[in-house]
Design an enzyme around this catalytic site. Structure first.
Site, PDB file in Angstrom:
ATOM      1  N   LYS A 165       0.874  -1.179   0.000  1.00 21.41           N
ATOM      2  CA  LYS A 165       0.000   0.000   0.000  1.00 21.41           C
ATOM      3  C   LYS A 165       0.906   1.221   0.000  1.00 21.41           C
ATOM      4  O   LYS A 165       1.399   1.644   1.037  1.00 21.41           O
ATOM      5  CB  LYS A 165      -0.878  -0.023   1.260  1.00 21.41           C
ATOM      6  CG  LYS A 165      -2.266   0.583   1.103  1.00 21.41           C
ATOM      7  CD  LYS A 165      -2.299   2.008   0.609  1.00 21.41           C
ATOM      8  CE  LYS A 165      -2.226   3.017   1.718  1.00 21.41           C
ATOM      9  NZ  LYS A 165      -1.963   4.382   1.236  1.00 21.41           N
ATOM     10  N   GLY A 212       6.403   5.127   8.561  1.00 23.24           N
ATOM     11  CA  GLY A 212       5.616   6.355   8.498  1.00 23.24           C
ATOM     12  C   GLY A 212       5.579   7.051   9.845  1.00 23.24           C
ATOM     13  O   GLY A 212       6.526   6.950  10.631  1.00 23.24           O
ATOM     14  N   SER A 213       4.458   7.741  10.098  1.00 18.67           N
ATOM     15  CA  SER A 213       4.378   8.572  11.304  1.00 18.67           C
ATOM     16  C   SER A 213       4.200   7.698  12.547  1.00 18.67           C
ATOM     17  O   SER A 213       3.653   6.596  12.494  1.00 18.67           O
ATOM     18  CB  SER A 213       3.204   9.539  11.184  1.00 18.67           C
ATOM     19  OG  SER A 213       1.985   8.834  11.185  1.00 18.67           O
ATOM     20  N   GLY A 232       1.661   4.524  13.089  1.00 15.40           N
ATOM     21  CA  GLY A 232       2.324   3.284  13.479  1.00 15.40           C
ATOM     22  C   GLY A 232       1.729   2.704  14.758  1.00 15.40           C
ATOM     23  O   GLY A 232       1.437   1.504  14.842  1.00 15.40           O
ATOM     24  N   GLU A 252       8.961  15.813  15.903  1.00 15.64           N
ATOM     25  CA  GLU A 252       9.488  15.654  14.550  1.00 15.64           C
ATOM     26  C   GLU A 252       8.831  16.667  13.606  1.00 15.64           C
ATOM     27  O   GLU A 252       7.609  16.704  13.479  1.00 15.64           O
ATOM     28  CB  GLU A 252       9.209  14.231  14.056  1.00 15.64           C
ATOM     29  CG  GLU A 252       9.783  13.980  12.675  1.00 15.64           C
ATOM     30  CD  GLU A 252       9.635  12.522  12.238  1.00 15.64           C
ATOM     31  OE1 GLU A 252       8.493  12.045  12.145  1.00 15.64           O
ATOM     32  OE2 GLU A 252      10.665  11.870  11.983  1.00 15.64           O
TER      33      GLU A 252
HETATM   34  P1  NAI Z   1       1.308   8.405   7.674  1.00 17.80           P
HETATM   35  O1  NAI Z   1       2.041   7.632   8.705  1.00 17.80           O
HETATM   36  O2  NAI Z   1      -0.100   8.724   7.970  1.00 17.80           O
HETATM   37  O3  NAI Z   1       1.355   7.621   6.271  1.00 17.80           O
HETATM   38  C1  NAI Z   1       2.265   6.585   5.984  1.00 17.80           C
HETATM   39  C2  NAI Z   1       1.522   5.464   5.263  1.00 17.80           C
HETATM   40  O4  NAI Z   1       0.526   4.953   6.139  1.00 17.80           O
HETATM   41  C3  NAI Z   1       0.785   5.904   3.995  1.00 17.80           C
HETATM   42  O5  NAI Z   1       0.855   4.876   3.033  1.00 17.80           O
HETATM   43  C4  NAI Z   1      -0.642   6.058   4.479  1.00 17.80           C
HETATM   44  O6  NAI Z   1      -1.601   5.900   3.472  1.00 17.80           O
HETATM   45  C5  NAI Z   1      -0.725   4.929   5.490  1.00 17.80           C
HETATM   46  N1  NAI Z   1      -1.787   5.084   6.484  1.00 17.80           N
HETATM   47  C6  NAI Z   1      -2.204   6.222   7.094  1.00 17.80           C
HETATM   48  N2  NAI Z   1      -3.229   5.958   7.950  1.00 17.80           N
HETATM   49  C7  NAI Z   1      -3.459   4.628   7.883  1.00 17.80           C
HETATM   50  C8  NAI Z   1      -4.390   3.748   8.502  1.00 17.80           C
HETATM   51  N3  NAI Z   1      -5.303   4.179   9.391  1.00 17.80           N
HETATM   52  N4  NAI Z   1      -4.346   2.436   8.182  1.00 17.80           N
HETATM   53  C9  NAI Z   1      -3.444   1.969   7.287  1.00 17.80           C
HETATM   54  N5  NAI Z   1      -2.560   2.749   6.663  1.00 17.80           N
HETATM   55  C10 NAI Z   1      -2.545   4.071   6.954  1.00 17.80           C
HETATM   56  O7  NAI Z   1       2.180   9.707   7.378  1.00 17.80           O
HETATM   57  P2  NAI Z   1       1.886  11.001   6.440  1.00 17.80           P
HETATM   58  O8  NAI Z   1       0.531  11.529   6.724  1.00 17.80           O
HETATM   59  O9  NAI Z   1       2.235  10.710   5.041  1.00 17.80           O
HETATM   60  O10 NAI Z   1       2.962  12.017   7.020  1.00 17.80           O
HETATM   61  C11 NAI Z   1       2.781  12.594   8.315  1.00 17.80           C
HETATM   62  C12 NAI Z   1       4.062  12.627   9.105  1.00 17.80           C
HETATM   63  O11 NAI Z   1       4.580  11.320   9.227  1.00 17.80           O
HETATM   64  C13 NAI Z   1       5.210  13.403   8.490  1.00 17.80           C
HETATM   65  O12 NAI Z   1       5.110  14.758   8.757  1.00 17.80           O
HETATM   66  C14 NAI Z   1       6.392  12.786   9.166  1.00 17.80           C
HETATM   67  O13 NAI Z   1       6.601  13.365  10.425  1.00 17.80           O
HETATM   68  C15 NAI Z   1       5.987  11.356   9.352  1.00 17.80           C
HETATM   69  N6  NAI Z   1       6.563  10.479   8.307  1.00 17.80           N
HETATM   70  C16 NAI Z   1       7.604   9.673   8.645  1.00 17.80           C
HETATM   71  C17 NAI Z   1       8.215   8.886   7.695  1.00 17.80           C
HETATM   72  C18 NAI Z   1       9.377   8.029   8.028  1.00 17.80           C
HETATM   73  O14 NAI Z   1      10.204   7.763   7.152  1.00 17.80           O
HETATM   74  N7  NAI Z   1       9.481   7.502   9.240  1.00 17.80           N
HETATM   75  C19 NAI Z   1       7.787   8.907   6.295  1.00 17.80           C
HETATM   76  C20 NAI Z   1       6.644   9.756   6.044  1.00 17.80           C
HETATM   77  C21 NAI Z   1       6.074  10.509   7.028  1.00 17.80           C
END
Ligand code: NAI
Ligand code: MG
Length: 502
Positions: A185, A238-239, A243, A395
């Site tokens: 995904k 991800g966030s 997580g 962060e």
């Molecule tokens: P996010 O953690 O929400 O998204 C990451 C992935 O999780 C995406 O594929 C998203 O569609 C999926 N996702 C989101 N909610 C979900 C759910 N309820 N069930 C299953 N999958 C879900 O992060 P987002 O909104 O893209 O970015 C927000 C913050 O996250 C950023 O500002 C940053 O601080 C952090 N981040 C950290 C990353 C890392 O490398 N550790 C990478 C991207 C973002």
């Protein structure tokens, strides 16, 4: 945001999902726009997946897992498929990199380097596929006992937008080498490259259903994957908030989870460091990738005796950074990937200013002509930061550096470790004893000495504390996608007393 195809520009390229060996339209019939961060305009339409699509993909992956075409394939043959995939990625690296830049705005120079490195990740796990050996265990009972490592089943890989195909490889390569099947995904901000990549999976000859791609928004398309009872493992980057949410969902039916989450990594400069290198290391830590990496060295700890000199040198170096079109190879700082991220970064800049920091560079949206209408933030450096401020604890995920002074090693360790995260740390010193002591005492999954942001397929990567769970890369990552079976074969002539098992 979600868009009805009838209302969107028909010239936009359209990307369907990939389930059970076929490109398929979403069951909702809806597509949403993906934006180019450099122009802030939509460039593609992505299928808006939902729970029905997730269900179909998991079922396909489950069938593929139980099909002898995959299940009975010898690990050496799985390795051969992974090697073929690696070579196909190598042939298409530049094209895939351009696609990623169009979607996430990171520098072509960086994404091309990443995509040229991705084949090495597949090659590494291709080589491991047929070397996962159990052990004959000397038993204290009359039995021949041995262990086997077996695949888990259907795995889900949830991928963020910052390095889509590289972070896919970190999960997919060990998962396939171990004999699992997978549903990917990608992020709703950067789904296109996964759908080009999947064509290479097909060409490499993986049986249908072994790898599937469901696109869409996290709660709509991602969460049903994590909730699905046939899924045995969730690998997420991800966030921290998402997580933790997915960890609790996976707990309901005891799924395996690996999480690679946020960071607030300390990059620590001692007065005995080679300052020219340390300046570059500070820049690599926070302005590379526009600060949008989990390993960003967002807290720069500088020994007080060199603090002012170091800040001057860093500011004059960072000032020269060329901003603009990420597709141009001379560009050094590109846009922020999406609008919410742009607003979040500017929001943190305001928070820091209210907390009373001093802005020594940037601190605003970038209004330079070469930045056009894109989502650009000026490289920003704050001094006078205290480690208990929000700007030092949370962060930002953008080009925003907080500089904190320290007096001695003790204080550097105390400040460095005083955050909930523990993903990475940098240390700049020419003193070997100090380098070793710091590497032991810093609570981080990776410690770099006199370098920053170095990553290798052979080195385990993951977080201490709230930065994550489990390790990606290296040999041990493959066991994150396997379970151990203990086999007992009795050597006793006669079964002992059946009422008392010893
Ligand atoms: P996010 O953690 O929400 O998204 C990451 C992935 O999780 C995406 O594929 C998203 O569609 C999926 N996702 C989101 N909610 C979900 C759910 N309820 N069930 C299953 N999958 C879900 O992060 P987002 O909104 O893209 O970015 C927000 C913050 O996250 C950023 O500002 C940053 O601080 C952090 N981040 C950290 C990353 C890392 O490398 N550790 C990478 C991207 C973002
Ligand atoms: Mg995009």
């Amino acid at each position: 945001m979600a868009a009805n195809p009838a209302l969107t520009d028909p010239a936009l390229e359209r990307f369907d999902m990939y389930i059970d060996g076929e490109f398929v339209a979403p069951s909702s019939g809806e597509y949403f726009e993906s934006f180019d961060p450099y122009t802030a305009r939509p460039w593609a339409l992505i299928a808006r997946g939902n729970a029905d699509d997730a269900q179909r993909a998991v079922e396909a992956a489950h069938r593929a897992f139980n099909d002898p075409a995959w299940r009975s394939m010898h690990p050496s043959e799985r390795g051969a498929l992974l090697r073929r995939l690696a070579e196909l990625v190598r042939e298409n690296a530049d094209r895939l990199a351009e696609l990623e830049v169009q979607d996430n705005g990171k520098l072509l120079s960086e994404m091309a380097a990443q995509l040229r490195y991705v084949p090495s990740i597949y090659h590494y796990y291709a080589g491991l596929a047929d070397k996962i050996e159990g052990a004959v265990v000397p038993s204290d009972k009359p039995a021949f006992t041995f262990t086997r490592h077996e695949a888990l089943g259907v795995c889900v890989g949830i991928i963020p937008w910052n390095s889509p195909l590289m972070l896919t490889a970190w999960k997919l390569a060990p998962a396939l080498a171990a004999g699992n099947t997978m549903v990917l995904k990608p992020s709703e901000y950067t789904s296109a490259s996964a759908l080009e990549f999947i064509k290479l999976i097909e060409r490499a000859g993986f049986p249908k259903g072994v790898v599937n791609v469901v696109t869409g928004f996290g709660p709509e398309a991602g969460q049903p994957l994590v909730e699905h009872p046939m899924v045995r493992k969730v690998a997420f980057t991800g966030s921290s908030a998402t997580g933790a949410h997915l960890y609790s969902i996976a707990a309901r039916d005891i799924k395996r989870v690996s999480l690679e989450l946020g960071g607030k990594s300390p990059n620590i400069v001692f007065d005995d460091a080679r300052l020219d290198n340390a300046v570059k290391g500070a820049v690599a830590g926070i302005f590379a990738a526009t600060g949008q990496t989990c390993i960003a060295g967002s807290r720069l700890l500088v020994q007080r005796s060199i603090h002012n000199e170091f800040v001057d040198r860093l500011v004059s170096f960072a000032k020269t950074a060329k901003m603009g079109n990420p597709m141009q190879l001379e560009t050094q700082v590109g846009p922020v990937t999406n609008l919410p991220q742009f607003e979040k970064v500017l929001g943190y800049i305001d928070i820091a200013k209210e907390e009373g920091v001093e802005t020594v560079l940037g601190g605003t949206r970038a209004e330079r002509p070469e930045c056009g209408d894109g989502w650009f933030v000026e490289p920003t450096i704050f001094t006078g930061v205290r480690n208990d401020m929000r700007i030092a604890q949370e962060e930002v995920f953008g080009p925003v550096l907080s500089i904190i002074p320290f007096d001695d090693d003790e204080e550097a360790v105390a400040i460095g470790n005083d955050v909930v995260f523990g993903l990475a740390a940098g240390v700049w010193t020419e003193n070997t004893r100090r380098a070793i002591m710091m590497s032991e005492r810093l609570q981080a999954g990776t410690v770099w000495v006199n370098t920053y942001r170095a990553v290798s397929y052979a080195m385990p990567f993951g977080g201490y504390k709230r930065s994550g769970l489990g390790r990606e890369l290296g040999q041990q990552a493959i066991l994150e996608y396997m379970q151990t079976k203990s086999v007992w074969i009795s050597t006793a002539e006669e079964m002992a007393n059946p009422f008392v098992i010893g």
